[in-house]
Design an enzyme around this catalytic site. Structure first.
Site, PDB file in Angstrom:
ATOM      1  N   HIS A   1     -11.359  -7.351 -13.021  1.00 55.50           N
ATOM      2  CA  HIS A   1     -12.100  -5.902 -12.302  1.00 55.50           C
ATOM      3  C   HIS A   1     -13.289  -6.211 -11.722  1.00 55.50           C
ATOM      4  O   HIS A   1     -14.157  -6.569 -12.617  1.00 55.50           O
ATOM      5  CB  HIS A   1     -11.962  -4.811 -13.261  1.00 55.50           C
ATOM      6  CG  HIS A   1     -12.645  -3.624 -12.451  1.00 55.50           C
ATOM      7  ND1 HIS A   1     -11.809  -2.750 -12.036  1.00 55.50           N
ATOM      8  CD2 HIS A   1     -13.989  -3.234 -12.149  1.00 55.50           C
ATOM      9  CE1 HIS A   1     -12.655  -1.835 -11.474  1.00 55.50           C
ATOM     10  NE2 HIS A   1     -13.856  -2.181 -11.469  1.00 55.50           N
TER      11      HIS A   1
ATOM     12  N   ASN B   1     -12.848  -2.976   2.500  1.00 57.34           N
ATOM     13  CA  ASN B   1     -14.033  -2.011   2.788  1.00 57.34           C
ATOM     14  C   ASN B   1     -14.651  -1.911   1.522  1.00 57.34           C
ATOM     15  O   ASN B   1     -14.370  -2.292   0.389  1.00 57.34           O
ATOM     16  CB  ASN B   1     -13.253  -0.650   2.686  1.00 57.34           C
ATOM     17  CG  ASN B   1     -12.158  -0.491   3.945  1.00 57.34           C
ATOM     18  OD1 ASN B   1     -12.578  -0.751   5.110  1.00 57.34           O
ATOM     19  ND2 ASN B   1     -11.062   0.029   3.818  1.00 57.34           N
TER      20      ASN B   1
ATOM     21  N   HIS C   1     -10.329  -4.853  -3.171  1.00 55.29           N
ATOM     22  CA  HIS C   1      -9.002  -5.456  -2.752  1.00 55.29           C
ATOM     23  C   HIS C   1      -9.079  -5.990  -1.254  1.00 55.29           C
ATOM     24  O   HIS C   1     -10.002  -5.311  -0.394  1.00 55.29           O
ATOM     25  CB  HIS C   1      -8.143  -4.120  -2.813  1.00 55.29           C
ATOM     26  CG  HIS C   1      -8.611  -2.738  -2.360  1.00 55.29           C
ATOM     27  ND1 HIS C   1      -9.779  -2.226  -2.696  1.00 55.29           N
ATOM     28  CD2 HIS C   1      -8.456  -2.349  -1.221  1.00 55.29           C
ATOM     29  CE1 HIS C   1     -10.086  -1.166  -2.195  1.00 55.29           C
ATOM     30  NE2 HIS C   1      -9.409  -1.061  -1.097  1.00 55.29           N
TER      31      HIS C   1
ATOM     32  N   GLY D   1     -16.174   3.005   3.560  1.00 57.96           N
ATOM     33  CA  GLY D   1     -15.154   3.362   3.076  1.00 57.96           C
ATOM     34  C   GLY D   1     -14.292   3.239   2.243  1.00 57.96           C
ATOM     35  O   GLY D   1     -13.046   3.519   2.180  1.00 57.96           O
TER      36      GLY D   1
ATOM     37  N   HIS E   1     -12.024  -1.099  -7.185  1.00 66.11           N
ATOM     38  CA  HIS E   1     -11.698  -2.369  -7.515  1.00 66.11           C
ATOM     39  C   HIS E   1     -11.254  -3.267  -6.229  1.00 66.11           C
ATOM     40  O   HIS E   1     -10.703  -2.947  -5.447  1.00 66.11           O
ATOM     41  CB  HIS E   1     -10.319  -2.370  -8.498  1.00 66.11           C
ATOM     42  CG  HIS E   1      -9.611  -3.440  -8.909  1.00 66.11           C
ATOM     43  ND1 HIS E   1      -9.548  -3.530 -10.264  1.00 66.11           N
ATOM     44  CD2 HIS E   1      -9.292  -4.603  -8.368  1.00 66.11           C
ATOM     45  CE1 HIS E   1      -8.696  -4.769 -10.542  1.00 66.11           C
ATOM     46  NE2 HIS E   1      -8.861  -5.406  -9.385  1.00 66.11           N
TER      47      HIS E   1
ATOM     48  N   ASP F   1       0.667  -1.332  -0.009  1.00 67.37           N
ATOM     49  CA  ASP F   1      -0.091  -0.017  -0.009  1.00 67.37           C
ATOM     50  C   ASP F   1       0.850   1.254   0.083  1.00 67.37           C
ATOM     51  O   ASP F   1       1.923   1.264   0.716  1.00 67.37           O
ATOM     52  CB  ASP F   1      -0.748   0.037   1.068  1.00 67.37           C
ATOM     53  CG  ASP F   1      -1.999   0.865   1.068  1.00 67.37           C
ATOM     54  OD1 ASP F   1      -3.119   0.479   1.015  1.00 67.37           O
ATOM     55  OD2 ASP F   1      -1.841   2.291   1.203  1.00 67.37           O
TER      56      ASP F   1
HETATM   57  P1  5GP Z   1      -9.666   1.609   0.111  1.00 64.34           P
HETATM   58  O1  5GP Z   1      -9.871   2.807   1.174  1.00 64.34           O
HETATM   59  O2  5GP Z   1     -10.580   1.797  -1.000  1.00 64.34           O
HETATM   60  O3  5GP Z   1     -10.105   0.347   1.098  1.00 64.34           O
HETATM   61  O4  5GP Z   1      -8.101   1.365   0.234  1.00 64.34           O
HETATM   62  C1  5GP Z   1      -7.332   2.081  -0.819  1.00 64.34           C
HETATM   63  C2  5GP Z   1      -6.278   1.682  -0.575  1.00 64.34           C
HETATM   64  O5  5GP Z   1      -5.361   1.918  -1.741  1.00 64.34           O
HETATM   65  C3  5GP Z   1      -5.568   2.823   0.503  1.00 64.34           C
HETATM   66  O6  5GP Z   1      -4.939   2.394   1.522  1.00 64.34           O
HETATM   67  C4  5GP Z   1      -4.410   3.693  -0.421  1.00 64.34           C
HETATM   68  O7  5GP Z   1      -3.218   4.058   0.415  1.00 64.34           O
HETATM   69  C5  5GP Z   1      -4.389   2.688  -1.525  1.00 64.34           C
HETATM   70  N1  5GP Z   1      -3.668   3.198  -2.604  1.00 64.34           N
HETATM   71  C6  5GP Z   1      -4.364   4.284  -3.525  1.00 64.34           C
HETATM   72  N2  5GP Z   1      -3.754   4.487  -4.541  1.00 64.34           N
HETATM   73  C7  5GP Z   1      -2.800   3.680  -4.484  1.00 64.34           C
HETATM   74  C8  5GP Z   1      -1.778   3.586  -5.729  1.00 64.34           C
HETATM   75  O8  5GP Z   1      -1.434   4.222  -6.653  1.00 64.34           O
HETATM   76  N3  5GP Z   1      -0.509   2.703  -5.380  1.00 64.34           N
HETATM   77  C9  5GP Z   1      -0.537   1.979  -4.270  1.00 64.34           C
HETATM   78  N4  5GP Z   1       0.349   0.916  -3.926  1.00 64.34           N
HETATM   79  N5  5GP Z   1      -1.708   1.876  -3.248  1.00 64.34           N
HETATM   80  C10 5GP Z   1      -2.856   2.935  -3.286  1.00 64.34           C
HETATM   81 ZN    ZN Z   2      -9.731  -2.433 -11.882  1.00 64.70          ZN
END
Ligand code: 5GP
Ligand code: ZN
Length: 115
Positions: free
Chosen positions: A46, A87, A100, A93, A98, A30
């Site tokens: 996706h 999430n 994850h 949140g 996509h 991350d």
């Molecule tokens: P969400 O809030 O959608 O569950 O988590 C998204 C996660 O993706 C966040 O922890 C954020 O730091 C991470 N993230 C967003 N953009 C990028 C990126 O370009 N590269 C990487 N490695 N992590 C990303």
């Molecule tokens: Zn995607």
């Protein structure tokens, strides 16, 4: 999905620090870690969110958990423990649309469930 950040990471259009990859799954660090180990595990297919998985994805989702264990061994956190967070949607949140799985560990983690 052309405007999806994680699809771009899969395609190599955005750099990432990969920790695991096979034909179906990618795991990378991350960019904004909240724990010493903070890895995102994603299907290469996706899928917008957990709310949109289908019956045909069941084997893939199961495999993601097997890979998470493999990465936990690789990262040296399998014995001390770790947390997996998904999430989903606005109230959950979710920022990146996509699917994850956050693999978190490397320290004693705080609040178990945030409400
Ligand atoms: P969400 O809030 O959608 O569950 O988590 C998204 C996660 O993706 C966040 O922890 C954020 O730091 C991470 N993230 C967003 N953009 C990028 C990126 O370009 N590269 C990487 N490695 N992590 C990303
Ligand atoms: Zn995607």
């Amino acid at each position: 999905m052309e405007d999806c950040i994680f699809c771009k990471i899969i395609k190599g259009e955005i750099p990432s620090t990969k920790v695991y990859e096979d034909e179906e799954i990618l795991a990378f660090k991350d960019i904004n870690p909240v724990a010493p180990v903070h890895i995102l595990v994603i299907p290469k297919k996706h899928i917008n969110s957990l709310a949109e998985i289908e019956a045909e994805d069941e084997i893939l989702i199961g495999k993601i958990y097997t890979i998470i264990n493999k990465i936990a061994i690789q990262e040296g956190i399998i014995d001390k423990g770790f947390r997996v967070v998904v999430n989903c949607g606005e109230d959950g949140g979710q920022e990146v649309k996509h699917l994850h799985f956050h693999l978190l560990g490397g320290k004693k983690l705080g609040i178990k469930i945030c409400i």
